[in-house]
Design a protein around this motif. Structure first.
Motif, short mmCIF file in Angstrom:
data_model
loop_
_atom_site.label_atom_id
_atom_site.label_comp_id
_atom_site.label_asym_id
_atom_site.label_seq_id
_atom_site.Cartn_x
_atom_site.Cartn_y
_atom_site.Cartn_z
N ARG A 12 3.17 -1.00 -14.75
CA ARG A 12 2.61 -0.41 -13.52
C ARG A 12 3.46 0.80 -13.16
O ARG A 12 4.69 0.73 -13.14
N ASP A 14 3.86 3.24 -9.98
CA ASP A 14 3.50 3.27 -8.55
C ASP A 14 2.91 4.57 -8.06
O ASP A 14 2.07 4.57 -7.18
N GLY A 75 9.61 4.41 -10.58
CA GLY A 75 8.32 3.88 -10.13
C GLY A 75 7.62 2.99 -11.13
O GLY A 75 6.52 2.51 -10.90
#
Length: 136
Positions: A12, A14, A75
């Protein structure tokens, strides 16, 4: 015996990011989900996945593979890993993901003729479905 096989990291990101992938150069990446496929048949086998997770958590600094540059971004997080044990299906999985998702060209494939081993989807569900289907 070492646990060996092919793995795909579900990562992932962000927010949008520009990531320098070493000699492969800079890429502008969208926020969303990334699937990176690799193989682990050498010393340590699938313990390589633990190393990737450590790098994503900031516990390691050394970058050895293209995905390490993505994982080193603050992130980015490894959310899941899908494996196929004792089978070298790295390129078959990577090619299936390129067909099903958006490829991020030229990453993770310097030792084969695949266009990339990194693919993108804005949402987790379609990415995860494609990864699980590719690993069969």
């Amino acid at each position: 015996m070492t646990d060996r096989g092919t793995y795909t990291l579900l990562v992932r990101l962000d927010g949008p990011a520009t990531v320098e992938f070493g000699a492969a150069g800079e890429r502008a990446l969208d926020a969303g989900w990334y699937a990176y496929t690799g193989s682990a048949f050498g010393p340590g086998g699938l313990s390589r996945v633990a190393r990737h997770r450590e790098l994503a958590r900031g516990e390691r600094d050394a970058r050895h593979w293209h995905v390490d540059y993505l994982l080193g971004h603050p992130g980015a997080a490894v959310e899941d890993v899908v494996t196929t044990r004792e089978a070298d299906v790295e390129c078959a999985v990577a090619r299936a993901l390129v067909e099903a998702l958006a490829p991020v060209g030229g990453l993770g494939a310097s030792d084969c003729d695949c266009p990339t081993h990194l693919a993108f989807a804005p949402e987790r569900a379609p990415l995860e479905r494609a990864v699980r289907a590719a690993h069969g």
